[in-house]
Design a protein around this motif. Sequence first.
Motif, PDB file in Angstrom:
ATOM      1  N   LYS A  92      -5.239   0.736   3.346  1.00  0.00           N
ATOM      2  CA  LYS A  92      -6.614   1.226   3.279  1.00  0.00           C
ATOM      3  C   LYS A  92      -6.653   2.718   2.978  1.00  0.00           C
ATOM      4  N   SER A  93      -5.829   3.478   3.689  1.00  0.00           N
ATOM      5  CA  SER A  93      -5.820   4.929   3.489  1.00  0.00           C
ATOM      6  C   SER A  93      -5.307   5.295   2.101  1.00  0.00           C
ATOM      7  N   ALA A  94      -4.206   4.672   1.685  1.00  0.00           N
ATOM      8  CA  ALA A  94      -3.651   4.974   0.368  1.00  0.00           C
ATOM      9  C   ALA A  94      -4.648   4.640  -0.737  1.00  0.00           C
ATOM     10  N   GLY A  95      -5.364   3.530  -0.561  1.00  0.00           N
ATOM     11  CA  GLY A  95      -6.361   3.147  -1.553  1.00  0.00           C
ATOM     12  C   GLY A  95      -7.480   4.164  -1.659  1.00  0.00           C
ATOM     13  N   LYS A  96      -7.978   4.631  -0.520  1.00  0.00           N
ATOM     14  CA  LYS A  96      -9.055   5.632  -0.539  1.00  0.00           C
ATOM     15  C   LYS A  96      -8.569   6.969  -1.083  1.00  0.00           C
ATOM     16  N   LEU A  97      -7.343   7.320  -0.742  1.00  0.00           N
ATOM     17  CA  LEU A  97      -6.779   8.587  -1.218  1.00  0.00           C
ATOM     18  C   LEU A  97      -6.352   8.514  -2.680  1.00  0.00           C
ATOM     19  N   GLY A  98      -6.197   7.307  -3.203  1.00  0.00           N
ATOM     20  CA  GLY A  98      -5.791   7.145  -4.590  1.00  0.00           C
ATOM     21  C   GLY A  98      -4.337   7.483  -4.825  1.00  0.00           C
ATOM     22  N   VAL A  99      -3.487   7.229  -3.818  1.00  0.00           N
ATOM     23  CA  VAL A  99      -2.066   7.554  -3.930  1.00  0.00           C
ATOM     24  C   VAL A  99      -1.234   6.325  -3.582  1.00  0.00           C
ATOM     25  N   GLU A 100      -0.011   6.313  -4.058  1.00  0.00           N
ATOM     26  CA  GLU A 100       0.914   5.237  -3.707  1.00  0.00           C
ATOM     27  C   GLU A 100       1.772   5.612  -2.509  1.00  0.00           C
ATOM     28  N   GLN A 101       1.984   6.906  -2.330  1.00  0.00           N
ATOM     29  CA  GLN A 101       2.818   7.390  -1.230  1.00  0.00           C
ATOM     30  C   GLN A 101       2.053   8.464  -0.465  1.00  0.00           C
ATOM     31  N   ILE A 102       2.106   8.398   0.869  1.00  0.00           N
ATOM     32  CA  ILE A 102       1.488   9.410   1.734  1.00  0.00           C
ATOM     33  C   ILE A 102       2.603  10.285   2.282  1.00  0.00           C
ATOM     34  N   ASP A 103       2.413  11.593   2.243  1.00  0.00           N
ATOM     35  CA  ASP A 103       3.486  12.498   2.642  1.00  0.00           C
ATOM     36  C   ASP A 103       3.751  12.468   4.142  1.00  0.00           C
ATOM     37  N   LEU A 104       2.688  12.442   4.941  1.00  0.00           N
ATOM     38  CA  LEU A 104       2.845  12.419   6.398  1.00  0.00           C
ATOM     39  C   LEU A 104       1.776  11.499   6.978  1.00  0.00           C
ATOM     40  N   LEU A 105       2.216  10.467   7.683  1.00  0.00           N
ATOM     41  CA  LEU A 105       1.308   9.501   8.303  1.00  0.00           C
ATOM     42  C   LEU A 105       1.573   9.503   9.798  1.00  0.00           C
ATOM     43  N   ILE A 106       0.517   9.710  10.582  1.00  0.00           N
ATOM     44  CA  ILE A 106       0.702   9.848  12.024  1.00  0.00           C
ATOM     45  C   ILE A 106      -0.283   8.971  12.789  1.00  0.00           C
ATOM     46  N   LEU A 107       0.082   8.656  14.023  1.00  0.00           N
ATOM     47  CA  LEU A 107      -0.823   7.960  14.938  1.00  0.00           C
ATOM     48  C   LEU A 107      -1.789   8.975  15.519  1.00  0.00           C
ATOM     49  N   HIS A 108      -3.083   8.675  15.472  1.00  0.00           N
ATOM     50  CA  HIS A 108      -4.108   9.663  15.816  1.00  0.00           C
ATOM     51  C   HIS A 108      -4.196   9.945  17.315  1.00  0.00           C
ATOM     52  N   GLN A 109      -3.875   8.958  18.132  1.00  0.00           N
ATOM     53  CA  GLN A 109      -3.978   9.113  19.587  1.00  0.00           C
ATOM     54  C   GLN A 109      -2.839   8.351  20.262  1.00  0.00           C
ATOM     55  N   ALA A 110      -2.541   8.754  21.499  1.00  0.00           N
ATOM     56  CA  ALA A 110      -1.469   8.095  22.252  1.00  0.00           C
ATOM     57  C   ALA A 110      -1.871   6.708  22.737  1.00  0.00           C
ATOM     58  N   LEU A 111      -3.157   6.479  22.994  1.00  0.00           N
ATOM     59  CA  LEU A 111      -3.695   5.205  23.481  1.00  0.00           C
ATOM     60  C   LEU A 111      -2.853   4.631  24.623  1.00  0.00           C
ATOM     61  N   PRO A 112      -2.727   5.365  25.732  1.00  0.00           N
ATOM     62  CA  PRO A 112      -1.868   4.911  26.827  1.00  0.00           C
ATOM     63  C   PRO A 112      -2.329   3.613  27.469  1.00  0.00           C
ATOM     64  N   SER A 113      -3.599   3.248  27.290  1.00  0.00           N
ATOM     65  CA  SER A 113      -4.096   1.999  27.864  1.00  0.00           C
ATOM     66  C   SER A 113      -3.589   0.771  27.111  1.00  0.00           C
ATOM     67  N   ALA A 114      -2.978   0.983  25.937  1.00  0.00           N
ATOM     68  CA  ALA A 114      -2.429  -0.128  25.153  1.00  0.00           C
ATOM     69  C   ALA A 114      -1.079   0.311  24.596  1.00  0.00           C
ATOM     70  N   PHE A 115      -0.128   0.541  25.499  1.00  0.00           N
ATOM     71  CA  PHE A 115       1.157   1.132  25.117  1.00  0.00           C
ATOM     72  C   PHE A 115       1.931   0.249  24.137  1.00  0.00           C
ATOM     73  N   GLU A 116       1.994  -1.048  24.379  1.00  0.00           N
ATOM     74  CA  GLU A 116       2.754  -1.929  23.497  1.00  0.00           C
ATOM     75  C   GLU A 116       2.145  -1.955  22.099  1.00  0.00           C
ATOM     76  N   ARG A 117       0.839  -1.902  22.038  1.00  0.00           N
ATOM     77  CA  ARG A 117       0.169  -1.879  20.735  1.00  0.00           C
ATOM     78  C   ARG A 117       0.471  -0.567  20.003  1.00  0.00           C
ATOM     79  N   THR A 118       0.540   0.525  20.757  1.00  0.00           N
ATOM     80  CA  THR A 118       0.881   1.816  20.174  1.00  0.00           C
ATOM     81  C   THR A 118       2.309   1.803  19.644  1.00  0.00           C
ATOM     82  N   LEU A 119       3.235   1.246  20.430  1.00  0.00           N
ATOM     83  CA  LEU A 119       4.628   1.122  19.972  1.00  0.00           C
ATOM     84  C   LEU A 119       4.715   0.288  18.695  1.00  0.00           C
ATOM     85  N   ALA A 120       3.971  -0.790  18.643  1.00  0.00           N
ATOM     86  CA  ALA A 120       3.999  -1.647  17.454  1.00  0.00           C
ATOM     87  C   ALA A 120       3.478  -0.883  16.239  1.00  0.00           C
TER      88      ALA A 120
END
Length: 294
Positions: A92-120
């Motif tokens: 979704k992000s690559a499509g909106k940005l119009g790129v095939e490769q993203i230089d840096l992709l990060i998780l926006h929040q730690a989401l400690p209430s759903a740790f396993e989902r964050t790890l995944a």
Amino acid sequence: MTVPAIILNNGVAMPALGFGVFQTPPAETRTAVAEALRVGYRHIDTAAAYGNERGVGEALAASGLARSDVFIETKIWINDYGYDETLHSFDKSAGKLGVEQIDLLILHQALPSAFERTLAAYRALETLLADGRVRAIGVSNFMPHHLEKFLPEIDIVPAVNQIEVHPYFQQRELQTLNEKHGILTQAWAPIGGITFYRPGFSRSTLEDPVILDIARIHGKSAAQVMIRWGVQEGRSVIPKSVRPERIAENFNVFDFELSADQLAAIDALDADQRGGPDPDLITLENFSRDIPEA
């Protein structure tokens, strides 16, 4: 003017000074980013949750710059955490940005209430990195206790941890922990803008007498001094503005140097005043936001 590069822990070079578009309306994003690229910025920071990735992509496409000349960073929102969900969020992000490769992709929040989902979600980032669809991966708003639980469970140490850092909220313990693990501290709200109009904050970094005195000595603005402080202390710094004169001013920070005493004076302003939300309070129940398709 050439912006110095920071070498991330996987060897990727990233411009130390970036241009942020947090809270920039989609209709204004293309114009603001186009101006930033014209001035000389070569690092643009956005996020799926900002709703303005498409404007960043449009500005990049219209700039005439080679794709390899601009470092693009974006973030996965918590609704798209999970392995398959995060892989799709990249699309979704690559499509909106119009790129095939993203230089840096990060998780926006730690989401400690759903740790396993964050790890995944992070394991999906590791897959994207291995497949060459991203050049570096990282996290954002991870506090010390989040990192201490998270790092033993992953294979690739994050390249960055993007956190709130400005003279009134410096998070030195977290910065030290980042450095210990080879994680670059990347500062959002580096001039404290998030605190300016919040209840309970009676002062602005832009009006701080210590900062203003240093600015007077160098013939610079308070904002330029704070950006220079961040860059000189080795952080990646992401200021934002939609005003052309401020966009240019924030970029013009490489023709002066703060003394050791001036750096120490700004360090001494730390008041432990967080302007953004407490990362432990970010939950799907409170901060759910569906991210549209590309």
